[in-house]
Every structure is written in structure tokens, then in C-alpha cells.
Design a protein around this motif. Structure first.
Motif, mmCIF file in Angstrom:
data_model
loop_
_atom_site.group_PDB
_atom_site.id
_atom_site.type_symbol
_atom_site.label_atom_id
_atom_site.label_comp_id
_atom_site.label_asym_id
_atom_site.label_seq_id
_atom_site.Cartn_x
_atom_site.Cartn_y
_atom_site.Cartn_z
ATOM 1 N N ARG A 39 0.828 -1.208 0.000
ATOM 2 C CA ARG A 39 0.000 0.000 0.000
ATOM 3 C C ARG A 39 0.863 1.259 0.000
ATOM 4 N NH1 ARG A 39 -4.253 -0.768 -2.335
ATOM 5 N NH2 ARG A 39 -6.037 -1.711 -1.306
ATOM 6 N N GLU A 42 2.601 2.278 -3.183
ATOM 7 C CA GLU A 42 1.757 2.898 -4.206
ATOM 8 C C GLU A 42 1.953 4.412 -4.274
ATOM 9 O OE1 GLU A 42 -1.871 -0.374 -3.799
ATOM 10 O OE2 GLU A 42 -2.119 1.641 -3.026
ATOM 11 N N ARG A 46 3.882 9.469 -6.566
ATOM 12 C CA ARG A 46 2.614 10.173 -6.349
ATOM 13 C C ARG A 46 2.558 10.939 -5.032
ATOM 14 N NH1 ARG A 46 0.303 4.654 -8.309
ATOM 15 N NH2 ARG A 46 -0.484 5.182 -10.355
ATOM 16 N N PRO A 48 3.128 13.759 -2.040
ATOM 17 C CA PRO A 48 3.020 15.215 -2.117
ATOM 18 C C PRO A 48 4.348 15.903 -2.441
ATOM 19 C CG PRO A 48 1.975 14.396 -0.120
ATOM 20 C CD PRO A 48 2.688 13.234 -0.733
ATOM 21 N N ALA A 49 5.447 15.298 -2.058
ATOM 22 C CA ALA A 49 6.756 15.889 -2.346
ATOM 23 C C ALA A 49 7.753 14.749 -2.496
ATOM 24 C CB ALA A 49 7.186 16.824 -1.219
ATOM 25 N N GLU A 51 10.618 14.391 -1.234
ATOM 26 C CA GLU A 51 11.195 14.009 0.047
ATOM 27 C C GLU A 51 10.270 13.052 0.796
ATOM 28 O OE1 GLU A 51 11.050 16.984 -1.211
ATOM 29 O OE2 GLU A 51 12.998 17.988 -1.065
ATOM 30 N N MET A 54 10.304 9.516 -0.633
ATOM 31 C CA MET A 54 11.427 8.713 -0.137
ATOM 32 C C MET A 54 11.127 8.175 1.255
ATOM 33 S SD MET A 54 13.992 8.370 -2.179
ATOM 34 C CE MET A 54 15.379 8.072 -1.106
ATOM 35 N N ALA A 55 10.511 9.021 2.077
ATOM 36 C CA ALA A 55 10.206 8.597 3.451
ATOM 37 C C ALA A 55 9.238 7.426 3.435
ATOM 38 C CB ALA A 55 9.626 9.774 4.237
ATOM 39 N N ASN A 58 10.931 4.295 2.139
ATOM 40 C CA ASN A 58 11.795 3.695 3.155
ATOM 41 C C ASN A 58 10.981 2.871 4.149
ATOM 42 O OD1 ASN A 58 14.196 4.696 2.208
ATOM 43 N ND2 ASN A 58 14.258 6.446 3.589
ATOM 44 N N PRO A 105 -7.510 1.088 0.972
ATOM 45 C CA PRO A 105 -6.772 1.956 0.045
ATOM 46 C C PRO A 105 -6.147 3.138 0.785
ATOM 47 C CG PRO A 105 -8.934 1.405 -0.841
ATOM 48 C CD PRO A 105 -8.900 0.888 0.568
ATOM 49 N N GLY A 106 -5.026 3.596 0.259
ATOM 50 C CA GLY A 106 -4.306 4.675 0.917
ATOM 51 C C GLY A 106 -5.091 5.967 0.981
ATOM 52 N N GLY A 107 -6.010 6.150 0.027
ATOM 53 C CA GLY A 107 -6.776 7.391 0.021
ATOM 54 C C GLY A 107 -5.872 8.584 -0.211
ATOM 55 N N ASP A 108 -6.195 9.698 0.422
ATOM 56 C CA ASP A 108 -5.309 10.850 0.288
ATOM 57 C C ASP A 108 -4.215 10.773 1.365
ATOM 58 O OD1 ASP A 108 -6.587 11.584 2.593
ATOM 59 O OD2 ASP A 108 -7.607 13.316 1.750
ATOM 60 N N ARG A 111 -5.338 10.249 5.003
ATOM 61 C CA ARG A 111 -5.720 8.905 5.436
ATOM 62 C C ARG A 111 -4.488 8.009 5.575
ATOM 63 N NH1 ARG A 111 -9.280 4.374 2.748
ATOM 64 N NH2 ARG A 111 -10.098 6.019 1.448
ATOM 65 N N PRO B 4 -12.620 7.512 -0.732
ATOM 66 C CA PRO B 4 -12.138 7.615 -2.101
ATOM 67 C C PRO B 4 -11.202 6.460 -2.426
ATOM 68 C CG PRO B 4 -10.975 9.144 -0.664
ATOM 69 C CD PRO B 4 -12.085 8.557 0.149
ATOM 70 N N GLY B 6 -7.995 4.561 -3.515
ATOM 71 C CA GLY B 6 -6.583 4.878 -3.361
ATOM 72 C C GLY B 6 -5.866 4.737 -4.686
ATOM 73 N N PRO B 7 -4.552 4.847 -4.633
ATOM 74 C CA PRO B 7 -3.781 4.766 -5.867
ATOM 75 C C PRO B 7 -4.084 3.531 -6.698
ATOM 76 C CG PRO B 7 -2.396 5.566 -4.106
ATOM 77 C CD PRO B 7 -3.727 5.214 -3.492
ATOM 78 N N ARG B 24 2.858 23.839 -0.952
ATOM 79 C CA ARG B 24 3.955 22.883 -0.870
ATOM 80 C C ARG B 24 5.072 23.223 -1.851
ATOM 81 N NH1 ARG B 24 0.244 18.226 -3.353
ATOM 82 N NH2 ARG B 24 0.826 18.387 -5.512
ATOM 83 N N ASP B 62 16.051 10.355 5.697
ATOM 84 C CA ASP B 62 15.572 9.429 4.677
ATOM 85 C C ASP B 62 16.313 9.576 3.351
ATOM 86 O OD1 ASP B 62 13.640 7.952 6.060
ATOM 87 O OD2 ASP B 62 12.261 9.634 6.001
ATOM 88 N N LEU B 63 16.821 10.776 3.083
ATOM 89 C CA LEU B 63 17.472 10.989 1.792
ATOM 90 C C LEU B 63 18.973 10.730 1.835
ATOM 91 C CD1 LEU B 63 15.679 14.271 0.670
ATOM 92 C CD2 LEU B 63 15.512 12.055 -0.453
#
Lengths: 267, 116
Positions: A39, A42, A46, A48-49, A51, A54-55, A58, A105-108, A111, B4, B6-7, B24, B62-63
Motif C-alpha cells: 500500500r 503505491e 505520487r 506530495p513531495a 522528500e 522517499m520517506a 523507506n 486503500p491509501g486514500g489521500d 488517510r 475515495p 486509493g492509488p 507545498r 531518509d534521503l
């Protein structure tokens, strides 16, 4: 063991009948990690950023590492020659033992963060106790995973606070995500004869004993994040019996497709 | 549940992606310094975007420390760094070029002294 008994046991395993309790338990833990790992992955490309991507990746990789160790262990204890790949990619969904929370589902992003908070706080309590398991393999997995999971929880707390106590929009999104996933948390702490028996022998942790600490930790974070704790009420469950939501099938189609199309593929 | 998809459910975008604030894109830039091991000093590892210092520290972990690169991380807002300008290169650095006496190369090392 006689050939007949072996055949019976094999038949029982493929017929979704009772597996040895320790195998069943390792599958529960391993499947939780496997499905949430899928999950979270996914979000790759996609998030938000970059960085944050990557988090999350990981964290997904940490969970995959836990899943690999636990599924390998389950396969060895089962003794029918199933390795981690066979267990991850060739079982039908009714044989998956993960809780429903991880397959939603991961949703936004709200969530995803809410779910990660609830689940990682549970995993942290679980692994902290499981380090003392009389099963050396489970104890070793737990000892490594407890540090990973502590970071997962910190990451979830960091974002819960910022989204909850952020803008009106971010607050609304994470509150909605929390409301959606909260009912599924109850299943994490369900106990049954199998786990109680294993717990008596020092192998497993009875999850019902983790609820109070979890509640305190999670509610403190939610309060600081100015979020409203949803009421406890409807508490869906069934994942440990293989009764899953419709969402797991879609996840499976993606996760298992390659291995089923090209058995043994590697690169 | 009315949540909603998900991906993997077909809709990758947050349900109201049209309303996502452009904030952002405005996350400030941070410079990351990582200390490889005890006794060494922090050295510049790269930069990243984050909304605040604590998130920047997590992102840096993380990076830049995924492969055991460090035991300590500093993050500094890039805006807080005052840097020399390439335009000032000549007055800043060139005068040092012909001052060999600033190097400790005119001392006789006594015989028998090791580890110097």
C-alpha cells in the motif's frame, strides 16, 4: 511422519484448514507487513513531495524486510517447501491473514498518515514485547523491527501534528481519514484461542494486552493535533480468518501479477 | 465504505486535488550536513525542501543516511547561509595564491621525530 499423515497435512494446508499455530501466527504478522508495504509503495511517484516519497518508500521497504523474514519463517515452520515468494505471491486472498486496516486503500495523504499512526503505534507495542519471545526467530525479527517501527511512528506523529494542527483543509482531510480508518483499529487487538495459547507458551503476544498502552499513546497524539477521536462502535474484523474487504483483490492483482505471469522471474 | 479510491483503485489523485494549495511548492530549501562518524566534522551532503526544521531533519535522514552514511545530521535553512559571490572571487581568493609563507613549509623537522 507417515506419508499418509504428510499428505493429509499438505491437503489441509492447501484446503485452507487449520495450519500449525506458530505458522498461522507468523503469517498474521508477516501479512500485515507485506500488505501495508504494498500500500505504501503505491505512493511512489505520487507523494506530495519527493522528500516524502522517499520517506514512505523507506517505510515500505522496512515493512517488506519484516514480511520477508516472517514469511520465510512461516514457510520453514510449515515444512512444505513454501518460501517467502510462494507465500507472498501464490496464496489466494482468502489465505492471507492480515488485518483489514492495512489493506484499505491509501486514500489521500491524510488517510495514509492516519492509518500509519494507528498501525505503527500498534506494531511498536507488539514488537517491543515480542523481543522476549521464546521463538528465537520471532525475537530476532522483533528486535530489529522495533527500531524501524519507532521511526515509522515518529514520522506518522510528525505529520499528524502538522496536518491536524495545520490549515483548515489539512485538518479536515486528516480528520476524515482518521474517521475512516479508526473502526478498523479494533481488529488489531482481537485475541483468539490460537494466540492466547501461543502467548501462554511465551511464543506470541496476546494483542488484547496492548490496547491500553496504544490507546494512551494514540489519543495523546490526536489531542495534541487538535483531532477528534472517533467513537468506538462498528468494529469490522475477519482478516485473521481470511475474510477480507474487496480492496485486497485489487492490491493482489497488482502485487502478484508479475510472479504469476512469469514464475520464478528474477532480475 | 464511501472512502475515495486509493492509488490502486484507479483514482490516484486526492479527492479534491483541484483545491490543493500551492503552498507545498513554497516549502523552503534546507542545506543538510552529515557527520560520517565520530571525530569527523559535519560536511555538506545536499539540500532538500521541507516545511519546517523537524521535517527537514526527518527528510534528511531518509534521503542522505539510508546507507549508514552518518551518525549526526544538521539542517540549516538555505536562506540563513551567507555565501561568497563568484564576482568577488578575485579579491577574496587570489591574494592568497602567492603567499607561500602562510604554509608551514619552512620549518626543519628535527631528526627522530615521527608522526609529524
Amino acid at each position: 511422519m507417515s506419508t499418509l499423515a504428510g499428505a493429509e497435512r499438505r491437503g489441509a494446508a492447501s484446503g485452507r484448514e487449520a495450519m500449525p499455530p506458530d505458522v498461522e501466527y507468523a503469517l498474521r504478522l508477516g501479512d500485515d507487513a507485506l500488505v501495508l508495504s504494498q500500500r505504501l509503495s503505491e505512493w511512489i511517484t505520487r507523494a506530495p513531495a519527493l522528500e516524502e516519497e522517499m520517506a514512505l518508500a523507506n517505510i515500505a521497504l522496512d515493512l517488506l524486510g519484516q514480511a520477508r523474514a516472517l514469511l520465510t519463517h512461516a514457510g520453514e515452520r510449515e515444512g512444505h517447501g513454501r518460501d517467502e515468494d510462494a507465500l507472498a505471491f501464490l496464496r489466494p486472498e482468502r489465505e492471507l491473514r492480515n488485518c483489514l486496516l492495512v489493506e484499505l486503500p491509501g486514500g489521500d495523504f491524510g488517510r495514509t498518515v492516519a492509518r500509519l499512526l494507528l498501525f505503527s503505534a500498534y506494531q511498536l507495542e507488539l514488537y517491543a514485547s515480542l523481543q522476549l519471545s521464546t521463538d528465537p526467530m520471532l525475537a530476532a525479527v522483533a528486535a530489529r523491527a522495533v527500531k524501524e517501527v519507532a521511526y515509522h511512528r515518529n514520522h506518522a506523529i510528525l505529520w499528524t501534528l502538522r496536518l491536524g494542527d495545520g490549515t483548515e483543509e489539512s485538518h479536515r482531510r486528516i480528520q476524515r481519514g482518521l474517521d475512516e480508518v479508526w473502526p478498523y483499529a479494533a481488529e488489531l487487538f482481537e485475541s483468539d484461542p490460537l494466540v492466547r495459547d501461543l502467548a501462554r507458551r511465551g511464543v506470541a503476544i496476546d494483542p488484547s494486552g496492548l490496547r491500553a498502552t496504544w490507546d494512551g499513546a494514540v489519543r495523546a497524539v490526536l489531542a495534541e493535533a487538535t483531532l477528534t477521536v472517533p467513537d468506538d462502535g462498528w468494529a469490522p474484523s475477519g482478516g485473521r480468518l481470511g475474510l477480507h474487504t474487496e480492496h485486497l483483490g485489487y492490491l493482489f492483482a497488482e502485487m502478484q501479477h508479475l510472479h504469476r505471469s512469469h514464475p520464478g522471474a528474477s532480475w | 465504505m464511501s472512502a475515495p479510491a486509493g492509488p490502486s483503485g484507479g483514482s490516484d489523485l486526492p479527492p479534491e486535488s483541484g483545491t490543493v494549495s500551492p503552498a507545498r511548492a513554497d516549502w523552503p530549501l534546507w542545506e543538510v550536513f552529515v557527520r560520517g562518524r565520530r571525530g569527523l566534522s559535519h560536511s555538506h551532503a545536499g539540500s532538500l525542501h521541507a516545511p519546517d526544521a523537524r521535517v527537514a531533519l526527518g527528510n534528511a535522514r531518509d534521503l542522505f543516511t539510508r546507507r549508514m552514511e552518518g551518525v549526526s545530521i544538521w539542517v540549516v535553512p538555505s536562506a540563513a547561509i551567507t555565501a561568497s559571490s563568484p564576482d568577488e572571487k578575485d579579491p577574496f581568493f587570489d591574494p592568497a595564491a602567492d603567499k607561500a609563507y602562510r604554509h608551514p613549509s619552512f620549518y626543519e623537522i628535527p631528526e627522530g621525530v615521527t608522526n609529524l
